[in-house]
Design a protein around this motif. Structure first.
Motif, PDB file in Angstrom:
ATOM      1  N   GLY A 206      33.788  32.126  35.390  1.00 49.79           N
ATOM      2  CA  GLY A 206      32.265  32.618  35.554  1.00 49.79           C
ATOM      3  C   GLY A 206      31.905  32.770  36.871  1.00 49.79           C
ATOM      4  O   GLY A 206      30.725  33.006  36.931  1.00 49.79           O
TER       5      GLY A 206
ATOM      6  N   ARG B  99      36.692  23.696  34.141  1.00 52.33           N
ATOM      7  CA  ARG B  99      35.264  23.898  33.651  1.00 52.33           C
ATOM      8  C   ARG B  99      34.692  25.137  34.153  1.00 52.33           C
ATOM      9  O   ARG B  99      34.800  25.485  35.442  1.00 52.33           O
ATOM     10  CB  ARG B  99      34.219  22.812  34.013  1.00 52.33           C
TER      11      ARG B  99
ATOM     12  N   THR C 113      31.691  28.026  34.892  1.00 59.26           N
ATOM     13  CA  THR C 113      30.154  27.984  35.217  1.00 59.26           C
ATOM     14  C   THR C 113      29.313  27.563  34.354  1.00 59.26           C
ATOM     15  O   THR C 113      28.215  26.952  34.463  1.00 59.26           O
ATOM     16  CB  THR C 113      30.001  29.142  36.022  1.00 59.26           C
ATOM     17  N   ASP C 114      29.662  28.051  32.989  1.00 64.44           N
ATOM     18  CA  ASP C 114      28.564  27.923  32.148  1.00 64.44           C
ATOM     19  C   ASP C 114      28.869  26.652  31.169  1.00 64.44           C
ATOM     20  O   ASP C 114      28.107  26.067  30.435  1.00 64.44           O
ATOM     21  CB  ASP C 114      28.774  28.800  30.877  1.00 64.44           C
ATOM     22  N   GLY C 115      29.707  25.396  31.616  1.00 61.02           N
ATOM     23  CA  GLY C 115      29.832  24.180  31.152  1.00 61.02           C
ATOM     24  C   GLY C 115      30.977  24.104  30.297  1.00 61.02           C
ATOM     25  O   GLY C 115      31.545  23.003  30.077  1.00 61.02           O
ATOM     26  N   ARG C 116      31.545  25.245  29.819  1.00 60.29           N
ATOM     27  CA  ARG C 116      32.711  24.973  28.689  1.00 60.29           C
ATOM     28  C   ARG C 116      34.013  25.018  29.429  1.00 60.29           C
ATOM     29  O   ARG C 116      34.042  25.346  30.658  1.00 60.29           O
ATOM     30  CB  ARG C 116      32.674  26.227  27.666  1.00 60.29           C
TER      31      ARG C 116
END
Length: 179
Positions: free
Chosen positions: A105, A152, A154-157
């Motif tokens: 990301g 992980r 950048t969107d948290g997933r």
């Protein structure tokens, strides 16, 4: 070149002595001989540099084509590469491909650091990746690794990565890099 030059000087002087009708004529012929030597040397150097330049252009074109194919393969496979320098006090990421940054990301041209990558690991994978990293480094190229772990984005997933590589020697065998 040195041998040919020595023969040129030695034998051309003997030839000039035979051709010259007097001292003034000899000096004039010496001047022409010197200019001839300079011109022939310049032409020789020019053609040698031209050959070397053509070789460098061919090598550059070959390298560019090879890099294009590697990038195509990495993009098609959805993979990426990174290289870590293990020679200094800290471990730093020397190179990472655009695919790695994009999958996580980040901006495609973002330069990732080892600290960033280590901080992105899933908590359940930290111990395994530490053990893997230390085992591979201490084996100094004898045991390549092949491991799946999560990072992980950048969107948290979390995304799964299949990583494989080894330690390779660089800088004339003085140090090693993690590839």
């Amino acid at each position: 070149y040195a041998i040919v030059s020595a023969f040129w000087i030695f034998f051309s002087d003997r030839l000039l002595v035979g051709l010259a009708s007097g001292f003034g004529n000899y000096q004039e012929l010496q001047t022409y001989k010197g200019w001839g030597f300079v011109v022939l040397s310049a032409l020789l150097i020019f053609f040698l540099l031209r050959l070397a330049w053509q070789g460098m252009i061919i090598a550059y074109d070959s390298l560019a084509e090879s890099e294009r194919r590697l990038n195509l393969a990495l993009t098609s496979a959805g993979g990426g590469i990174w290289e870590m320098d293990l020679t200094g006090d800290g471990r730093s990421v020397v190179h990472n491909s655009r695919e790695i940054s994009t999958r996580l990301g980040f901006d495609p041209d973002a330069a990732l650091t080892l600290e960033m990558l280590l901080a992105l690991r899933h908590p359940d994978d930290v111990q395994d990746t530490e053990r893997l990293l230390e085992r591979t480094i201490s084996a100094r190229g004898e045991k390549p690794f092949n491991e799946r772990f999560r990072l992980r984005a950048t969107d948290g997933r979390y995304i799964w990565l299949q990583a494989s590589g080894n330690v390779g020697f660089c800088h004339f065998g003085e140090a090693f890099c993690f590839n």
